[in-house]
Motif scaffolding. Structure first.
Motif, short mmCIF file in Angstrom:
data_model
loop_
_atom_site.label_atom_id
_atom_site.label_comp_id
_atom_site.label_asym_id
_atom_site.label_seq_id
_atom_site.Cartn_x
_atom_site.Cartn_y
_atom_site.Cartn_z
N GLY A 65 0.91 -1.15 -0.29
CA GLY A 65 -0.08 -0.04 -0.04
C GLY A 65 0.91 1.33 0.04
N GLU A 66 2.30 0.96 0.08
CA GLU A 66 3.07 2.28 0.07
C GLU A 66 3.64 2.57 -1.34
OE1 GLU A 66 6.30 3.34 2.94
OE2 GLU A 66 5.33 2.09 3.93
N LEU A 67 3.85 3.88 -1.65
CA LEU A 67 4.31 3.90 -2.97
C LEU A 67 5.89 3.95 -2.89
CD1 LEU A 67 3.47 5.18 -5.51
CD2 LEU A 67 3.92 7.51 -4.77
N VAL A 68 6.65 3.16 -3.80
CA VAL A 68 7.92 2.92 -3.58
C VAL A 68 8.66 4.07 -4.28
CG1 VAL A 68 9.68 1.48 -4.56
CG2 VAL A 68 7.46 0.53 -4.11
N ALA A 86 16.01 3.57 2.08
CA ALA A 86 16.74 2.47 3.01
C ALA A 86 15.59 1.79 4.07
CB ALA A 86 17.82 3.11 3.72
N GLN A 87 15.08 2.88 4.47
CA GLN A 87 13.63 2.37 5.44
C GLN A 87 12.94 1.48 4.75
OE1 GLN A 87 13.64 3.26 8.68
NE2 GLN A 87 11.82 1.95 8.85
N GLN A 88 12.40 1.80 3.47
CA GLN A 88 11.44 1.02 2.62
C GLN A 88 11.90 -0.41 2.41
OE1 GLN A 88 10.21 3.11 -0.61
NE2 GLN A 88 8.38 3.80 0.39
N ARG A 89 13.45 -0.41 2.12
CA ARG A 89 13.95 -1.65 1.64
C ARG A 89 14.27 -2.47 2.73
NH1 ARG A 89 18.58 1.51 -1.49
NH2 ARG A 89 17.69 1.38 -3.73
N ARG A 90 14.17 -2.09 4.11
CA ARG A 90 14.32 -3.13 5.06
C ARG A 90 13.37 -4.35 5.18
NH1 ARG A 90 14.80 -0.03 10.86
NH2 ARG A 90 16.55 1.55 10.30
#
Lengths: 253, 323
Positions: A65-68, A86-90
């Motif tokens: 649901g979060e835009l990349v 980086a936070q998203q990639r975790r």
């Protein structure tokens, strides 16, 4: 069920070459989603877009649901800062064709590295967990070995353990068995099968049609930067509708 | 001679291995016993080289103009030792300056900012493109064009007081070294496979952590050997600061040489100390390279001590097998 990954008209070009020409697809939570297609069809590029290793040129890409890579405010799009990316990639694990283990660290150090450096876990707890993960991929006795002392299949299983150490909600596999001796492919696929059974959402770019048919929940055939055909793996692989899919499958099966 | 010794050990090893097992397996093929090729060329070349070396040694040993006594007298002379100490000091400080500035320049050169990358390029272009000797003289004579060093409210002083021989030597050697170190560091960082950065990023590591934990440790394997060479070079190039009147090893020995009429003898003394210092650092470099070779090959190269031990055991094994 909500979608883990949602792509809407994703375009990507390198220089003047269009590699992805509008990809629309949806990956459900807990699903094993297989991407097949000839080399150069854009399947690996699409996979790399999902964790923003490549920037897309047009369209929208959502993970959980979060835009990349971007933030939308009103009708304006803002690029995310490096730390936010980086936070998203975790939460997204990735396994590469060429393993990309860190050669200057032992197997257990490879698995510990991100939990310690990114999540701030203390070393002894991280080591404990890393040893458990190595056990899970059948390499409990190789913890102290450097990657150069491991076979390709063992290296790839360490790479899977390394990705799992971050407790991802989504795992991306970029042709995980393509660089392996045929004899070693089975061990890696076994680990992936176990992972699928544990309910992990997985997107797998692969040439292993047997794995796709047996473990996959959905399958997409890509060619020339577009999705040619999609459906349940058994249906697509046994009864392809498009000429292009038929000719591809007749060569690889 | 060495030829024969080698053959001896080669013959001995399989013999001991066989005796450890329960004799040759039944039906095993007989080992080949062939007459080895004779290398007459090796004997001839060894004799020629030995003869030439003998001539040179003889020339020095019988030259009655050389006062060997003076060499012995001055090797541990306090002026000479102080000079050697200053050579070491200026080399280490200039090298530290070169490494720190070099890393900064390398990062600037690889940065996406065109201004910083261009400035780094220009710096490297100038300092690599002009002789270090000329650069030393430029710093030494800076007072001719800037008599006063004026840094606004921070600092103000006469240039001749600031630009001492030590400062001129340090700036000349250090800034020059930075240009070379920048290129070595850049080559090292670029030698690390992009897949490593991608893997680290995919795990959620930041740019800084990726550089520090993943890229730099691997780049060190490429950076350390040429950096060691640079330092050995620096130890020797530091003799050029003679020109800016810094009293290092060469200047210390030559001063004694010109007053005591033992010019050549004092140059020998200088050579002895340069060799001592460079030899000590070569050994240090070997261990440093070994440290950063972790993971790059299946087995680390043996340390000299391990090699000696291995040779000793090989020797004793050979003896026991012949007895």
């Amino acid at each position: 069920m909500t979608a883990m990954v949602k792509a809407e008209g994703v375009h990507k070009s390198f220089g003047g070459v269009q590699v992805l020409k509008g990809i629309d697809l949806e990956v459900k939570k807990g699903e094993v989603f297989c991407l097949i297609g000839p080399s150069g069809s854009g399947k690996s590029t699409f996979l790399r877009c999902i964790n923003h290793l490549e920037k897309i040129n047009a369209g929208r890409l959502y993970v959980d649901g979060e835009l990349v890579g971007y933030r939308q405010k009103g009708d304006k799009l803002y690029e995310l800062k490096d730390s936010e990316v980086a936070q998203q990639r975790r939460d997204i694990g990735m396994v590469f064709q060429r393993f990309n283990l860190f050669p200057h660290m032992t197997a257990v150090e490879n698995v510990m590295e991100a939990p310690v450096q990114v999540k701030g876990l203390n070393r002894s707890a991280a080591r404990q967990r890393a040893l458990e993960l190595l056990d899970r991929v059948g390499l409990g006795d190789k913890a102290g070995n450097y990657p150069s002392q491991l076979s390709g299949g063992q290296q790839q299983r360490v790479a899977i353990a390394r990705a799992l150490a971050m407790d991802p909600k989504l795992m991306l596999f970029d042709e995980p068995t393509s660089a392996l001796d045929p004899e070693l492919v089975g061990d890696v696929l076994d680990v992936m099968r176990d992972l699928a059974e544990s309910g992990m959402t997985m997107i797998v770019v692969t040439h292993e049609m047997g794995f796709a048919r047996e473990v996959g929940d959905s399958l997409v055939f890509m060619d020339g930067g577009v999705v040619v055909e999609s459906g349940h793996p058994r249906d697509v692989l046994t009864d392809p509708q498009h000429e292009r899919t038929k000719s591809f499958l007749s060569k690889v099966l | 001679m060495t030829d024969k010794l080698d053959k001896g050990t080669d013959d001995a090893r399989p013999a001991t291995v066989v005796s450890k097992d329960d004799g040759p397996a039944p039906g095993a093929p007989a080992a080949i016993k062939a007459i080895p090729v004779r290398h007459y060329g090796r004997w001839v070349s060894a004799v020629i080289v030995l003869a030439l070396v003998g001539l040179i040694v003889n020339a020095f040993a019988t030259a009655d103009k050389i006062q060997w006594q003076a060499v012995g007298d001055y090797v541990f002379d306090s002026t000479v030792l102080a000079g050697a100490g200053r050579t070491l000091l200026i080399s280490v400080l200039a090298m530290v300056m070169g490494v720190v500035l070099g890393v900064i320049l390398a990062v600037m050169r690889m940065s996406k900012n065109p201004v910083t990358s261009w400035v780094a390029w220009a710096y490297i272009w100038f300092f690599r493109g002009t002789p270090v000797y000329v650069q030393l003289l430029l710093w030494f004579n800076l007072a001719l064009i800037f008599p006063v060093l004026n840094l606004g409210p921070l600092y103000k002083d006469e240039m001749v007081d600031v630009m001492t021989p030590f400062m001129a030597a340090l700036l000349g050697l250090g800034l020059n070294e930075a240009a070379y170190m920048a290129e070595i560091c850049r080559a090292g960082l670029q030698s690390v496979d992009d897949g490593q950065t991608e893997a680290a990023h995919a795990l959620g590591m930041s740019h800084g952590k990726t550089l520090r934990r993943i890229v730099i440790p691997q780049a060190m394997r490429v950076i350390v050997p040429p950096t060691g060479n640079e330092f050995l070079n620096m130890l020797k190039t530091s003799s050029l600061v003679y020109a800016v009147t810094y009293n290092e090893l060469l200047r210390a020995t030559s001063t004694i040489g010109s007053t005591s009429y033992a010019v050549m003898e004092m140059l020998f003394v200088a050579c002895i100390w340069y060799l001592v210092i460079t030899s000590v650092f070569s050994v240090g470099q070997y261990y440093l390279e070994r440290r950063f070779a972790r993971g790059s090959s299946r087995n680390l190269p043996a340390t000299p001590w391990q090699k000696i031990k291995a040779n000793m055991t090989a020797f004793s094994r050979e003896r026991s097998s012949t007895v």
